[in-house]
Design an enzyme around this catalytic site. Sequence first.
Site, PDB file in Angstrom:
ATOM      1  CB  SER A  19      41.590   3.421  71.365  1.00  0.00           C
ATOM      2  OG  SER A  19      40.233   3.690  72.246  1.00  0.00           O
ATOM      3  CG  ASP A  59      31.354   5.965  67.817  1.00  0.00           C
ATOM      4  OD1 ASP A  59      30.251   6.761  68.497  1.00  0.00           O
ATOM      5  OD2 ASP A  59      32.689   5.794  67.661  1.00  0.00           O
ATOM      6  CG  ASP A 108      41.216  -1.210  63.451  1.00  0.00           C
ATOM      7  OD1 ASP A 108      42.429  -0.893  64.407  1.00  0.00           O
ATOM      8  OD2 ASP A 108      40.272  -1.515  64.977  1.00  0.00           O
ATOM      9  NE  ARG A 168      32.373   8.366  65.648  1.00  0.00           N
ATOM     10  CZ  ARG A 168      32.705   8.937  65.599  1.00  0.00           C
ATOM     11  NH1 ARG A 168      32.811   9.410  64.514  1.00  0.00           N
ATOM     12  NH2 ARG A 168      33.913   8.988  66.232  1.00  0.00           N
TER      13      ARG A 168
END
Lengths: 401, 401, 401, 401
Positions: free
Chosen positions: B168, B112, B15, B83
């Site tokens: 994922s 996210d 990605d 994050r």
Amino acid sequence: MSKGTVVLAYSGGLDTSCILVWLKEQGYDVIAFLVGSPDTPFSSWQVFIEDLRAEFVEHFIWPAVQANAVYEDRYLLGTSLARPCISRSLVDVARREKAHFISHGATGKGNDQVRFELTSYALYPEVKIIAPWRIPEFYNRFKGRLDLMEYAEKHGIPVPVTPKAPWSMDANLMHISYESGILEDPKSHAPVDLYLMTKNPEEAPNAPDVLEITFRKGVPVKVTNLKDATSKDAALDIFLYLNEIGGRHGVGRIDIVENRFIGMKSRGIYETPGGTILLQAHLDIETFTMDKEVRRIKQGLSVKFSELVYNGFWYSPECDFVRHCIQKSQENVEGTVQLSVFKGQVYLLGRESPKSLYNEELVSMDKQGDYDPCDASGFIRINAVRLREYHRLQGLSSPKN
Amino acid sequence: MSKGTVVLAYSGGLDTSCILVWLKEQGYDVIAFLVGSPDTPFSSWQVFIEDLRAEFVEHFIWPAVQANAVYEDRYLLGTSLARPCISRSLVDVARREKAHFISHGATGKGNDQVRFELTSYALYPEVKIIAPWRIPEFYNRFKGRLDLMEYAEKHGIPVPVTPKAPWSMDANLMHISYESGILEDPKSHAPVDLYLMTKNPEEAPNAPDVLEITFRKGVPVKVTNLKDATSKDAALDIFLYLNEIGGRHGVGRIDIVENRFIGMKSRGIYETPGGTILLQAHLDIETFTMDKEVRRIKQGLSVKFSELVYNGFWYSPECDFVRHCIQKSQENVEGTVQLSVFKGQVYLLGRESPKSLYNEELVSMDKQGDYDPCDASGFIRINAVRLREYHRLQGLSSPKN
Amino acid sequence: MSKGTVVLAYSGGLDTSCILVWLKEQGYDVIAFLVGSPDTPFSSWQVFIEDLRAEFVEHFIWPAVQANAVYEDRYLLGTSLARPCISRSLVDVARREKAHFISHGATGKGNDQVRFELTSYALYPEVKIIAPWRIPEFYNRFKGRLDLMEYAEKHGIPVPVTPKAPWSMDANLMHISYESGILEDPKSHAPVDLYLMTKNPEEAPNAPDVLEITFRKGVPVKVTNLKDATSKDAALDIFLYLNEIGGRHGVGRIDIVENRFIGMKSRGIYETPGGTILLQAHLDIETFTMDKEVRRIKQGLSVKFSELVYNGFWYSPECDFVRHCIQKSQENVEGTVQLSVFKGQVYLLGRESPKSLYNEELVSMDKQGDYDPCDASGFIRINAVRLREYHRLQGLSSPKN
Amino acid sequence: MSKGTVVLAYSGGLDTSCILVWLKEQGYDVIAFLVGSPDTPFSSWQVFIEDLRAEFVEHFIWPAVQANAVYEDRYLLGTSLARPCISRSLVDVARREKAHFISHGATGKGNDQVRFELTSYALYPEVKIIAPWRIPEFYNRFKGRLDLMEYAEKHGIPVPVTPKAPWSMDANLMHISYESGILEDPKSHAPVDLYLMTKNPEEAPNAPDVLEITFRKGVPVKVTNLKDATSKDAALDIFLYLNEIGGRHGVGRIDIVENRFIGMKSRGIYETPGGTILLQAHLDIETFTMDKEVRRIKQGLSVKFSELVYNGFWYSPECDFVRHCIQKSQENVEGTVQLSVFKGQVYLLGRESPKSLYNEELVSMDKQGDYDPCDASGFIRINAVRLREYHRLQGLSSPKN
């Protein structure tokens, strides 16, 4: 001439047997009140024996399950929930028998005295409490176990033949707690053979049991073992079966230091097999079916509920209120979870519900659903308005910028 | 003529590799920012690679340990904590390189995106965010994995040869999370071979490891394995070692449905081996050394902290404030716990501390200590004043009495 | 060919009149929805006029009275409460008329847009919102009041002849709010002639009015003026009368800076005469009749309720839940308070209730009642157990002792 | 042979004068501890007189101002704050004089006994408390005021010549409280001539005073009267001046029923002129300078703080902790407010601050600022995701849809 009638919360053990006789000595008529089915013969006393198990499960454990009740992040409140159940029944007997006194064998340093007595005062405000372990004439006379045994022998009270374990123990349908004695040293490990309700995980079966538990209004209404299709749907049966499965796999053991209501820290060891399975199962179905923000508010009420129950305030206006609110929150908590139980641990495997707020299409990475990702940009930017303003302030007020 | 410089949070995966090329196509200069040590060659791009592991442990995981941070009673916030750590570093690069844009590969339905962007706006208010998965030209062009792979091949981007798992995954030092794909059906069980960080408890060792963890100011400063005397005392080493031991024994697996900040429920599977051990150990030493009422207030702040971290507000005035308060509460959280790790479970065995508020003499059943049991009578009776009044009111207002 | 039908929240003012015409220009069929009784002729449009006053009082203001709803310690939520009331009715019209669109004239920086739209989405999830002040084609065309007036004249929209005040204003049954324009400078004082609903306290009567307000289940059921025996007992009449009395005496003016949901601080001036009297009266009767600990929990729920209402979440699962809980808490909130209203202030004078938890004998300094003062010694000493332990810890850990 | 030394919290009134003599009669050496400057001659006793006024303002009132401390939404805690201040000083004397006993004249039904004693136990764990009004030999001997007066005359204690008011009163720098006697009937109005610290608003000046109060770190550092330029900048002077102005205009009178710690409701009348002005002023400057979400968390801590102070837990680990957190929140609470004081009411007029988070351009209706109104659409739509899901659930689960 009698000083009046006392209803004594009688356990059948050495302490309350001696208290029973001592109360008679002091000039009271004594009614022994016993929960469960007794093995001892009660020739000469008036005894009330009550099987409160179904009531305990449905009216005390179920509300705790709805609340995800946990005290100080770890303790599942097995003793705390039992006390108001017993006391309420004790008060019923006292009122019925026109007894003006209630007595119990709880010590003067513990929580149970508070729980027994607050329930009694709440439901029977005029009652007088006799707590021998807080009465100097009693506790100065019976300074140790030997004094009690000697007194017992003298008064024909059956004396336990097995030596007492070097700790004290309290067992009910929901759990067993262990404390005192050698456990008072908080760094000493609990003996391996202490636990009576759960198997040592190291010796538990090498294959899990997989259970399916169905909830309605936040309480379990059915449990099925997928291995052998055993199934239960009455409240008491469900709970007993979960105790059996949890016990077999060593589920629900904890060793903690906790804060008593009276302000001391104490070390306790607990095993709560069925309750631990239900906590995990309920947490899961609740999050699946309850709105996020309702859950957040309810979470705060649950912390409050747990404190109230621990501190003995089951029968109080605020606990009534909180129970009502929590119950309201459970209206849509309905569905089925699958979980496996293995070597002391509970693993959630999956869940489904007709009332779920989970929307597979909405959340899917592969489908758009009724969702426009562009909206998130605005959402984030508006949430950042305040953060950017704060940065500005910091910049202004800091000499380094 | 360049549209300006973009710093892209680059993962090395398909990605973000495609996003990188696509951004160049759109006319931006792109700087790839990568956390960890890369295996891929980066011939033609400008790449910043940062090892943030020690910072992640000390400045993000440790505060979470102090807080006992858990989101919605179960999730230990592994992704949420990573994050802001990454984004802060990303912002540093962007400021240093005078880039006006930040980009990332997070989807438009997840948490996210919020966490990356709130951190960016908070620390770099003028920054512009480019979130391709929220830009119609991008997401309409790349409707599925095949589109990305075709694009990658066309642009010489190395294409993963192994087939993608049907879910994922996000891995960092603290945990791995799994979601999407076949996991989107909340009742489907997770495949047995899904977990990468923890062993299947069924295949874990048949004997426990026993650890001794020492805390100071609420964070671990030393871990020792009592079996083989292995010992670690640097923050990163401690955490890595707990991951190793926890992983070996299958500790820290959960399968939950959680509430995302943007208002959807999602199903996630997490494994957090070291974090789970630390949560149990810290809970124990904290209760042992912290005053009961301080703990109660701190518990409320921790729930708030966990929500803030989950929602992406690590860098916010309120999270600063809450972190400060929690840290203050940890001043005396010091001491050593012993615990065993076995078949997916952590068992506390004992604890000791020079700052303990546990008073063995005070709580002992065998000693009186500086405590008069008679005081408890007054304590209970005063607590009952209100309950008795309430009973009176109920009596008055109810026709049945 | 019409783009579809829009129901517009129409105020009769310049803005929404222009929006109405503009929407027609864009190709929509427009239904104007107006709350209250209009003075303007509506020749050519389809107009719905609703008198929502009784509904507003009974279903929105009364729950706020039960909650003691105050936002950020000062604002009584007059606008916030009106918005869901209007929007719910707007949605009813839209559904009935099979309109797929709802439009309003709220600005893009304020709270009202959120309140209108969250209510609309909650009650009519498929609806599309048209918010012209967030549409660039609209707001770029109408950059100031002059643009609107020009447009109005061109399209035969009646243009207000009186010059606009240099601030904006929102009036409903509960309050008037003033903001913007010259009020945006937070240090500038409000002009003396700003207020329309309340008299300047300096010019208010020199003698108080004394009111007697009776509550049942936490809402007022009767108000009597002891000066002239005026008495009201219908909900709307009660509220209108309290507005009249409060207004006459200058009650309920505040000048505050508040935090909008979208993260900015704004300055607002409010006058809420009747609401201010009711807040004081309800606080008093509630504390008189409600258990202390129930009150404490309810107080927390009320803070939550006020935030939810302010932020536009009246129609949300959590606000439903909180309203239900608060209502439950009000079951015994019954009785009569006497208060005087004078020069901007409300003074409680006395209260009585058949459901009071106040016990004159118990609290009396002259009578003992059913209370043994010795109990207090034990109560205090047990409460001190923890404090003394903490002192011990401090002594141990501090080098100076 | 003396039983030991007692430090008595001596007020100079009839009660504590009799207690002083009675304690001597019982065989104690007595040290009288008096706060303030005495008018009575103390020939034969050992007396410590302390002027605690500046300490009271700076270390007790200021933290309460920072907290916006209010108990049960109305009471500003004047007595509650004074008690730990006095008791701390009392303990100092006791330690210095090696006295093992502390005594006070507080009654057995009130809060003050708890406040005096918890402070004493917290700071001097080994101390013994003598509370004559809880000792049967004392309270049975002195059943009414006449008994005390007779005893006083017999022992040469000066007897007050003025007749006692038919209520009791407690005055300190911050407030006067009135309770008991004729005030015990909660519906009886307070006599007009009861108040000593504030003027009757009906007789207050017909023109307001306008004050400017400057805050730094959440406490007032300067007050200026704009009418006559009077200005004060020392803590004690500021507070005394605000008392003067507030008193002149009749500010800060309340008549409430409150919940005592020991579980009874009591009726109290309070006047707190300066404190009431400061509460309003601080609320304003705080909201102006503090982030919204920090404020929300701090608001919860303040409720806790107020309860702790009311209940006598000033010197407790949790109150230390909460005070620390609140103080942290005040770092940027800086700036100046203008307010007018008139006929019992405080009106905020305007405010300014170098640390303000108010952004006039951002919030302006006339300027766009750094704000894109389109963002609000996404913000609202994402906030609605959850509400629309809930609507779907309701639709599914309700038979009527």
